[in-house]
Scaffold this active site. Sequence first.
Site, PDB file in Angstrom:
ATOM      1  N   THR A 175      18.940  65.886 -82.220  1.00  0.00           N
ATOM      2  CA  THR A 175      18.047  66.539 -83.174  1.00  0.00           C
ATOM      3  C   THR A 175      18.663  66.461 -84.562  1.00  0.00           C
ATOM      4  O   THR A 175      19.784  66.910 -84.775  1.00  0.00           O
ATOM      5  CB  THR A 175      17.835  68.014 -82.792  1.00  0.00           C
ATOM      6  OG1 THR A 175      17.348  68.048 -81.464  1.00  0.00           O
ATOM      7  CG2 THR A 175      16.849  68.684 -83.727  1.00  0.00           C
ATOM      8  N   ARG A 208      15.000  71.088 -71.670  1.00  0.00           N
ATOM      9  CA  ARG A 208      15.587  72.427 -71.661  1.00  0.00           C
ATOM     10  C   ARG A 208      16.776  72.430 -70.718  1.00  0.00           C
ATOM     11  O   ARG A 208      16.681  71.908 -69.604  1.00  0.00           O
ATOM     12  CB  ARG A 208      14.579  73.471 -71.155  1.00  0.00           C
ATOM     13  CG  ARG A 208      13.398  73.681 -72.072  1.00  0.00           C
ATOM     14  CD  ARG A 208      12.279  74.351 -71.343  1.00  0.00           C
ATOM     15  NE  ARG A 208      11.815  73.510 -70.243  1.00  0.00           N
ATOM     16  CZ  ARG A 208      10.915  73.876 -69.341  1.00  0.00           C
ATOM     17  NH1 ARG A 208      10.385  75.070 -69.384  1.00  0.00           N
ATOM     18  NH2 ARG A 208      10.549  73.053 -68.377  1.00  0.00           N
ATOM     19  N   ASN A 263      11.106  73.355 -82.119  1.00  0.00           N
ATOM     20  CA  ASN A 263      12.129  74.368 -81.846  1.00  0.00           C
ATOM     21  C   ASN A 263      11.956  75.600 -82.728  1.00  0.00           C
ATOM     22  O   ASN A 263      12.189  76.724 -82.282  1.00  0.00           O
ATOM     23  CB  ASN A 263      13.530  73.761 -82.006  1.00  0.00           C
ATOM     24  CG  ASN A 263      13.972  73.050 -80.728  1.00  0.00           C
ATOM     25  OD1 ASN A 263      13.229  72.992 -79.758  1.00  0.00           O
ATOM     26  ND2 ASN A 263      15.174  72.509 -80.725  1.00  0.00           N
ATOM     27  N   PHE A 304       7.317  81.319 -73.128  1.00  0.00           N
ATOM     28  CA  PHE A 304       8.167  81.772 -74.233  1.00  0.00           C
ATOM     29  C   PHE A 304       7.736  83.108 -74.819  1.00  0.00           C
ATOM     30  O   PHE A 304       7.804  83.342 -76.023  1.00  0.00           O
ATOM     31  CB  PHE A 304       8.268  80.692 -75.323  1.00  0.00           C
ATOM     32  CG  PHE A 304       9.434  79.778 -75.052  1.00  0.00           C
ATOM     33  CD1 PHE A 304       9.430  78.952 -73.952  1.00  0.00           C
ATOM     34  CD2 PHE A 304      10.559  79.790 -75.864  1.00  0.00           C
ATOM     35  CE1 PHE A 304      10.515  78.143 -73.659  1.00  0.00           C
ATOM     36  CE2 PHE A 304      11.651  78.980 -75.580  1.00  0.00           C
ATOM     37  CZ  PHE A 304      11.630  78.152 -74.466  1.00  0.00           C
ATOM     38  N   CYS A 315      20.724  74.810 -79.286  1.00  0.00           N
ATOM     39  CA  CYS A 315      19.639  74.133 -80.006  1.00  0.00           C
ATOM     40  C   CYS A 315      18.839  75.048 -80.925  1.00  0.00           C
ATOM     41  O   CYS A 315      18.813  74.836 -82.130  1.00  0.00           O
ATOM     42  CB  CYS A 315      18.714  73.465 -78.990  1.00  0.00           C
ATOM     43  SG  CYS A 315      19.593  72.336 -77.918  1.00  0.00           S
ATOM     44  N   LYS A 318      20.681  76.648 -83.939  1.00  0.00           N
ATOM     45  CA  LYS A 318      21.185  75.593 -84.849  1.00  0.00           C
ATOM     46  C   LYS A 318      20.027  74.892 -85.566  1.00  0.00           C
ATOM     47  O   LYS A 318      20.056  74.699 -86.780  1.00  0.00           O
ATOM     48  CB  LYS A 318      21.978  74.578 -84.015  1.00  0.00           C
ATOM     49  CG  LYS A 318      22.307  73.292 -84.736  1.00  0.00           C
ATOM     50  CD  LYS A 318      22.949  72.292 -83.802  1.00  0.00           C
ATOM     51  CE  LYS A 318      21.961  71.700 -82.842  1.00  0.00           C
ATOM     52  NZ  LYS A 318      21.677  70.300 -82.931  1.00  0.00           N
ATOM     53  N   LYS A 375      21.418  81.084 -70.734  1.00  0.00           N
ATOM     54  CA  LYS A 375      20.202  81.185 -69.943  1.00  0.00           C
ATOM     55  C   LYS A 375      20.556  80.803 -68.503  1.00  0.00           C
ATOM     56  O   LYS A 375      21.688  80.343 -68.252  1.00  0.00           O
ATOM     57  CB  LYS A 375      19.089  80.286 -70.487  1.00  0.00           C
ATOM     58  CG  LYS A 375      19.454  78.809 -70.446  1.00  0.00           C
ATOM     59  CD  LYS A 375      18.386  77.954 -71.093  1.00  0.00           C
ATOM     60  CE  LYS A 375      17.244  77.699 -70.134  1.00  0.00           C
ATOM     61  NZ  LYS A 375      16.383  76.578 -70.576  1.00  0.00           N
TER      62      LYS A 375
HETATM   63  C1  UGA Z   1      15.361  74.220 -76.302  1.00  0.00           C
HETATM   64  C2  UGA Z   1      13.899  73.769 -76.221  1.00  0.00           C
HETATM   65  O1  UGA Z   1      13.186  74.625 -75.342  1.00  0.00           O
HETATM   66  C3  UGA Z   1      13.800  72.325 -75.714  1.00  0.00           C
HETATM   67  O2  UGA Z   1      12.442  71.902 -75.741  1.00  0.00           O
HETATM   68  C4  UGA Z   1      14.638  71.420 -76.629  1.00  0.00           C
HETATM   69  O3  UGA Z   1      14.646  70.087 -76.164  1.00  0.00           O
HETATM   70  C5  UGA Z   1      16.066  71.912 -76.652  1.00  0.00           C
HETATM   71  O4  UGA Z   1      16.090  73.288 -77.118  1.00  0.00           O
HETATM   72  C6  UGA Z   1      16.837  71.044 -77.593  1.00  0.00           C
HETATM   73  O5  UGA Z   1      16.555  71.073 -78.787  1.00  0.00           O
HETATM   74  O6  UGA Z   1      17.638  70.232 -77.127  1.00  0.00           O
HETATM   75  P1  UGA Z   1      17.145  75.100 -74.512  1.00  0.00           P
HETATM   76  O7  UGA Z   1      17.958  75.500 -75.689  1.00  0.00           O
HETATM   77  O8  UGA Z   1      17.786  74.339 -73.425  1.00  0.00           O
HETATM   78  O9  UGA Z   1      15.870  74.218 -74.969  1.00  0.00           O
HETATM   79  O10 UGA Z   1      16.590  76.415 -73.830  1.00  0.00           O
HETATM   80  P2  UGA Z   1      15.234  77.241 -73.917  1.00  0.00           P
HETATM   81  O11 UGA Z   1      14.604  77.246 -72.598  1.00  0.00           O
HETATM   82  O12 UGA Z   1      14.418  76.836 -75.067  1.00  0.00           O
HETATM   83  O13 UGA Z   1      15.809  78.692 -74.202  1.00  0.00           O
HETATM   84  C7  UGA Z   1      16.443  78.985 -75.443  1.00  0.00           C
HETATM   85  C8  UGA Z   1      16.793  80.444 -75.520  1.00  0.00           C
HETATM   86  O14 UGA Z   1      15.622  81.237 -75.637  1.00  0.00           O
HETATM   87  C9  UGA Z   1      17.544  80.972 -74.302  1.00  0.00           C
HETATM   88  O15 UGA Z   1      18.562  81.819 -74.752  1.00  0.00           O
HETATM   89  C10 UGA Z   1      16.500  81.753 -73.551  1.00  0.00           C
HETATM   90  O16 UGA Z   1      17.054  82.799 -72.793  1.00  0.00           O
HETATM   91  C11 UGA Z   1      15.656  82.289 -74.696  1.00  0.00           C
HETATM   92  N1  UGA Z   1      14.267  82.600 -74.308  1.00  0.00           N
HETATM   93  C12 UGA Z   1      13.452  81.630 -73.847  1.00  0.00           C
HETATM   94  C13 UGA Z   1      13.798  83.890 -74.460  1.00  0.00           C
HETATM   95  O17 UGA Z   1      14.526  84.808 -74.892  1.00  0.00           O
HETATM   96  N2  UGA Z   1      12.502  84.175 -74.117  1.00  0.00           N
HETATM   97  C14 UGA Z   1      11.667  83.220 -73.651  1.00  0.00           C
HETATM   98  O18 UGA Z   1      10.489  83.546 -73.371  1.00  0.00           O
HETATM   99  C15 UGA Z   1      12.147  81.927 -73.505  1.00  0.00           C
END
Ligand code: UGA
Length: 501
Positions: A175, A208, A263, A304, A315, A318, A375
């Site tokens: 990214t 993710r 993001n 989400f 991700c 940042k 997570k």
């Molecule tokens: C995120 C994006 O979801 C991906 O699409 C993207 O490819 C990736 O970043 C990246 O840029 O490489 P990721 O960081 O692996 O993926 O995890 P997420 O599932 O997005 O969760 C991010 C954070 O949000 C976690 O701490 C999770 O616990 C939190 N979260 C997620 C919440 O607090 N509530 C939600 O409803 C969903």
Amino acid sequence: MSNYLGRDGELAEIGIDDVDVSPLEISADGDGRSADLAMARRTSLRDLERPPVAMRLGIFGTGYAGLITSVCLAQLGHTVTAMDTDAGIVARLSQGIATIHEPGLPELLRANLEAGRLRFTTQAEDAIAGSDIIFVCVGTPPRSDGRADLCQVEEVARTIAHQLDGYKLIVEKSTVPARTARWITWTIRRLAGPQHEFDVASNPEFLREGSAVRDFMHPDRIVIGADSGRARSLLLDLYKPRFDCPIVVTSVTTAEFIKQTANAFLAAKISFINVMADLCDALGVDVRTVAQSIGMDPRIGADFLNAGLGFGGACLPKDLSALITVAEENGVDIGMLKEVQRINTARADRLLAKIERALWIVRHKVVAVLGVAFKANTDDIRGAPSLTVVPWLHDAGANLRIYDPAAMPRLQALYPPDDRLVYAESAMDAARDANALVILTDWDEFRCLDLDRLRSVMRSPIIIDGRNLFTPTQLEAAGFEYYSLGRGDVTPRSDQQRGTA
Ligand code: UGA
């Protein structure tokens, strides 16, 4: 049947009757510069019948995105050479040892090494020589001023420039801020000279952590940002025969910006529901009921909307910071996203206030901490709430008993065990004699805990749930005091505060 999205997201349904071959639309963006063309393309009967082509691919970087991309592209039948400067990582991966915890990864890693489609190297030339496409998957960590640190990207560009051996397509997977591809192009052009042919394209990943292999193999959409027909065609050949999902074909800058926007939107959605959660707490309303209900509206969507400790990881935080700096550099008011960031930073404080509310004095209390990963289904602790909550509790004098199914070694490297910090064998082990149990990660293992047994091993049955894994009524019935984020609290003194939603 495939779907293609043209400029402005306009869907072009492609059926076998559709034999239109050429680019339908080419138009310059607002600044009128030809390098940022937005293009839409429709497919042809001939395209649809084209058999999958096995390509030779070089991948720079075997961190999260690089490793998943390498293994999955090999699984699709391509021959992949993945390069990393860390000899230890290369050695482990070459032996089939996964360097990150990711469901499905160890199996695919071993299978593709054995099949001879995947190899790891510390030598850049191995990943460049003979490759049709080179993916740039190196880290773009945040700098102290919030901007993305693109040193590793530049380093890869310089390395490639010195070793060009015929036409290469260089593809950004990491990214990066919009218009980074232009810097890569200029860097390579300056160093390689005008005689070498190459293109720089963008093909952002939307994986993710915790479900990255599945996300790669079953994408919602594939975004291809390419400013030349040759680059576009190569990337379409790479993906199109193997995936039945919409493919967005656009300019390089647009593709870069799509990733940053995605993001930022996800981050905004989480901060939005977290603010509503605070209001729900005050009103005695259950935020989960509210989220489920609004999520049924397809304009909002159910994903989400889990309130809790907010977004961590490598991700979202940042990329949000990087986007804010891009906006500031371009004189665009980005106050809204700054607020998203501020709300997120305050989530851990809110949990800490709940812990104090539950325990009053933290000093000398035994506190079980369940979950240190940012997570579930990952061992990644980057940006995890545990990095704030654990030191705070330790400094406050608590006796900590910590457990995580996968990420403990990573926290242990930062906070080694001491007389007030113990790493436990299991969730039940952590909970033994605890005055309170704090949940920081949404592992299914915690959702499935035997609540009767949990209550019996704890000194006092108090749960502070940063991920809203349980319902207040369930925990009340099981005899716990229960504090969560956005559903009111079950306490001996404030039953009337909680709604019944
Ligand atoms: C995120 C994006 O979801 C991906 O699409 C993207 O490819 C990736 O970043 C990246 O840029 O490489 P990721 O960081 O692996 O993926 O995890 P997420 O599932 O997005 O969760 C991010 C954070 O949000 C976690 O701490 C999770 O616990 C939190 N979260 C997620 C919440 O607090 N509530 C939600 O409803 C969903």
